[in-house]
Design a protein around this motif. Sequence first.
Motif, PDB file in Angstrom:
ATOM      1  N   MET A 181      43.659  36.871  33.279  1.00  0.00           N
ATOM      2  CA  MET A 181      42.541  36.147  33.869  1.00  0.00           C
ATOM      3  C   MET A 181      41.261  36.981  33.845  1.00  0.00           C
ATOM      4  O   MET A 181      41.291  38.209  33.992  1.00  0.00           O
ATOM      5  CB  MET A 181      42.867  35.769  35.309  1.00  0.00           C
ATOM      6  CG  MET A 181      43.958  34.738  35.457  1.00  0.00           C
ATOM      7  SD  MET A 181      43.367  33.075  35.113  1.00  0.00           S
ATOM      8  CE  MET A 181      42.595  32.687  36.694  1.00  0.00           C
ATOM      9  N   ALA A 182      40.141  36.298  33.657  1.00  0.00           N
ATOM     10  CA  ALA A 182      38.834  36.943  33.699  1.00  0.00           C
ATOM     11  C   ALA A 182      37.816  35.960  34.264  1.00  0.00           C
ATOM     12  O   ALA A 182      38.044  34.747  34.303  1.00  0.00           O
ATOM     13  CB  ALA A 182      38.413  37.424  32.310  1.00  0.00           C
ATOM     14  N   PHE A 183      36.691  36.498  34.677  1.00  0.00           N
ATOM     15  CA  PHE A 183      35.622  35.744  35.335  1.00  0.00           C
ATOM     16  C   PHE A 183      34.487  35.590  34.330  1.00  0.00           C
ATOM     17  O   PHE A 183      33.697  36.503  34.119  1.00  0.00           O
ATOM     18  CB  PHE A 183      35.199  36.544  36.571  1.00  0.00           C
ATOM     19  CG  PHE A 183      34.140  35.916  37.433  1.00  0.00           C
ATOM     20  CD1 PHE A 183      33.678  34.623  37.246  1.00  0.00           C
ATOM     21  CD2 PHE A 183      33.606  36.657  38.498  1.00  0.00           C
ATOM     22  CE1 PHE A 183      32.708  34.080  38.063  1.00  0.00           C
ATOM     23  CE2 PHE A 183      32.634  36.134  39.324  1.00  0.00           C
ATOM     24  CZ  PHE A 183      32.185  34.842  39.113  1.00  0.00           C
ATOM     25  N   PHE A 184      34.419  34.419  33.689  1.00  0.00           N
ATOM     26  CA  PHE A 184      33.366  34.112  32.715  1.00  0.00           C
ATOM     27  C   PHE A 184      32.235  33.401  33.455  1.00  0.00           C
ATOM     28  O   PHE A 184      32.469  32.428  34.172  1.00  0.00           O
ATOM     29  CB  PHE A 184      33.911  33.210  31.608  1.00  0.00           C
ATOM     30  CG  PHE A 184      35.038  33.824  30.823  1.00  0.00           C
ATOM     31  CD1 PHE A 184      34.787  34.554  29.677  1.00  0.00           C
ATOM     32  CD2 PHE A 184      36.356  33.674  31.232  1.00  0.00           C
ATOM     33  CE1 PHE A 184      35.825  35.135  28.944  1.00  0.00           C
ATOM     34  CE2 PHE A 184      37.405  34.241  30.509  1.00  0.00           C
ATOM     35  CZ  PHE A 184      37.138  34.974  29.368  1.00  0.00           C
ATOM     36  N   GLY A 207      41.860  32.369  31.189  1.00  0.00           N
ATOM     37  CA  GLY A 207      42.531  33.396  30.419  1.00  0.00           C
ATOM     38  C   GLY A 207      41.601  34.010  29.389  1.00  0.00           C
ATOM     39  O   GLY A 207      40.543  33.453  29.061  1.00  0.00           O
ATOM     40  N   ALA A 208      42.023  35.149  28.853  1.00  0.00           N
ATOM     41  CA  ALA A 208      41.182  35.907  27.917  1.00  0.00           C
ATOM     42  C   ALA A 208      41.028  35.228  26.571  1.00  0.00           C
ATOM     43  O   ALA A 208      40.282  35.715  25.713  1.00  0.00           O
ATOM     44  CB  ALA A 208      41.760  37.310  27.726  1.00  0.00           C
ATOM     45  N   VAL A 266      31.156  38.261  30.930  1.00  0.00           N
ATOM     46  CA  VAL A 266      32.495  38.248  31.518  1.00  0.00           C
ATOM     47  C   VAL A 266      32.677  39.503  32.359  1.00  0.00           C
ATOM     48  O   VAL A 266      32.152  40.578  32.027  1.00  0.00           O
ATOM     49  CB  VAL A 266      33.580  38.138  30.423  1.00  0.00           C
ATOM     50  CG1 VAL A 266      33.519  39.319  29.454  1.00  0.00           C
ATOM     51  CG2 VAL A 266      34.975  38.025  31.039  1.00  0.00           C
ATOM     52  N   THR A 267      33.380  39.346  33.472  1.00  0.00           N
ATOM     53  CA  THR A 267      33.687  40.479  34.344  1.00  0.00           C
ATOM     54  C   THR A 267      35.084  40.282  34.910  1.00  0.00           C
ATOM     55  O   THR A 267      35.767  39.295  34.610  1.00  0.00           O
ATOM     56  CB  THR A 267      32.622  40.615  35.454  1.00  0.00           C
ATOM     57  OG1 THR A 267      32.813  41.838  36.144  1.00  0.00           O
ATOM     58  CG2 THR A 267      32.686  39.454  36.432  1.00  0.00           C
ATOM     59  N   GLN A 268      35.527  41.243  35.735  1.00  0.00           N
ATOM     60  CA  GLN A 268      36.875  41.179  36.288  1.00  0.00           C
ATOM     61  C   GLN A 268      36.977  40.116  37.378  1.00  0.00           C
ATOM     62  O   GLN A 268      36.003  39.744  38.008  1.00  0.00           O
ATOM     63  CB  GLN A 268      37.279  42.544  36.852  1.00  0.00           C
ATOM     64  CG  GLN A 268      37.252  43.677  35.848  1.00  0.00           C
ATOM     65  CD  GLN A 268      38.215  43.465  34.686  1.00  0.00           C
ATOM     66  OE1 GLN A 268      39.271  42.851  34.837  1.00  0.00           O
ATOM     67  NE2 GLN A 268      37.840  43.966  33.509  1.00  0.00           N
ATOM     68  N   MET A 269      38.198  39.653  37.592  1.00  0.00           N
ATOM     69  CA  MET A 269      38.457  38.643  38.603  1.00  0.00           C
ATOM     70  C   MET A 269      38.266  39.191  40.014  1.00  0.00           C
ATOM     71  O   MET A 269      38.711  40.299  40.320  1.00  0.00           O
ATOM     72  CB  MET A 269      39.903  38.146  38.488  1.00  0.00           C
ATOM     73  CG  MET A 269      40.176  37.285  37.283  1.00  0.00           C
ATOM     74  SD  MET A 269      39.414  35.649  37.398  1.00  0.00           S
ATOM     75  CE  MET A 269      40.351  34.919  38.742  1.00  0.00           C
ATOM     76  N   VAL A 315      36.191  44.444  28.626  1.00  0.00           N
ATOM     77  CA  VAL A 315      36.460  43.855  29.947  1.00  0.00           C
ATOM     78  C   VAL A 315      37.824  43.173  29.947  1.00  0.00           C
ATOM     79  O   VAL A 315      38.626  43.343  30.883  1.00  0.00           O
ATOM     80  CB  VAL A 315      35.361  42.840  30.319  1.00  0.00           C
ATOM     81  CG1 VAL A 315      35.653  42.207  31.673  1.00  0.00           C
ATOM     82  CG2 VAL A 315      33.989  43.500  30.316  1.00  0.00           C
ATOM     83  N   LEU A 316      38.109  42.437  28.872  1.00  0.00           N
ATOM     84  CA  LEU A 316      39.355  41.673  28.800  1.00  0.00           C
ATOM     85  C   LEU A 316      40.563  42.588  28.632  1.00  0.00           C
ATOM     86  O   LEU A 316      41.644  42.313  29.174  1.00  0.00           O
ATOM     87  CB  LEU A 316      39.283  40.665  27.653  1.00  0.00           C
ATOM     88  CG  LEU A 316      38.141  39.646  27.764  1.00  0.00           C
ATOM     89  CD1 LEU A 316      38.101  38.736  26.542  1.00  0.00           C
ATOM     90  CD2 LEU A 316      38.268  38.826  29.043  1.00  0.00           C
TER      91      LEU A 316
END
Length: 427
Positions: free
Chosen positions: A97-100, A219-220, A239-242, A331-332
């Motif tokens: 998971m990532a924060f787009f 997801g990445a 994009v950054t971390q969750m 990041v991913l």
Amino acid sequence: METVVQRFEAENPDIAVDLTSISGYDNLNTAIQDGYNMPDVAQIEYHALRQYAVSSQLLDLTDRVGSDFSSFYTPGTWASVHLADKVYGLPMDSGPMAFFYNKTVFDDAGVDATKIRTWDDYYEAAKKIKATGAYITADAGDASFYDAMIWLAGGQPFSTSKDGKNVTVNLTGDKGVKTFTAFWQKMINEDLIDTRNATWSDGWKRGLGRGTIASVFSGAWMPSLLQSDVPGSAGLWRVTQMPTVDGTRVNAENGGSAICVLQSTRKPDAAYRFAEFVAHDAEGIGARVDGGAFPADLPTLTSSSFLERTTIKDSRGLDIPYFGGQQFNRVLAQAAKNVSTGYQYLPFEVYARSDFSATVGTAYRWANSWQSYLKRQEAVKEGLLDDDGKPLKPLDKPTDKVTLKQGIALWEKDIKEYGTNQGFTVR
């Protein structure tokens, strides 16, 4: 996959691969039941793999894989292809998971997404973004998303015995389920997320393109899909971390798949050679990664060419700096390292997810009705007119509120009944 097949056949002239675009577990199930049009090899998502392994539909690959395979793949993806210490597929890709997010929208709201570490931070950011006329995200009731967020919260509502026959379902009592459900209910109650536009719908894509939906937890594998679905926003996204409950850098998976050989194949050796090329050979992996897949293997995840990438290829083959020059794979790749292990899917996860809309989805639909009612009340109060120039009439007030907690209880009940009817021992 067309490129993968071409490369494989060039190196293996004794084998011809017939690539089909038939998709969906209903089609696979029909082929299995009818014994007709059965594939030798199938790409199966991690959440579904256990279901087909338990029912003896997948070839046991344990004696075929090399001793280096366990250290070749990320721990989470390698664990996902196992059942009872046997291997039933080779990891193709992964979905940490990532924060787009749309940086322009966040900047306009005075929010730095990279500083959002906790769910409380996220809640405060959502209020600021809502004040600009946008939603921080959209969720109309997506089972894969909900499962991933439970995982992220440390939940483990499902457990299965090694042989896959004894199943525990504890959605109503699991701490992680309770934590995420309470948080997401608060977001819904305050109208801080768009619950009308389902993920992948045209409305969702328009919202991302217009900036009225400002971010996505996904997801990445999302970069190539953002590029294809929302090409006009190239350069605006990052994009950054969750964010997590307490800011701890842990993560979950959302998606990802393995390549599996069907038990019914008459060509097991050829089928496995192809599967190994797809998921373990640098040529096969490289072709898929170039096409937008997020790798499951450590050599690719740690390669400089992968980590330093700043562009995504579009349908014309042009390199597009979709994330504004950011080295997004760094990041991913870190997101992949942060994934916790231990979360288990049900051995009938495909059914469970198909039932989500009929159970938990009722809470989202009630919320939509309530928000529509409130907005119409405001419009009537302001004296707005309909298309015929007549005063708008109020909507009927929704009754019998359905909460996410109630929907979760319904989901648990259905899952337990289904599992029991399918011959599992469920508690």
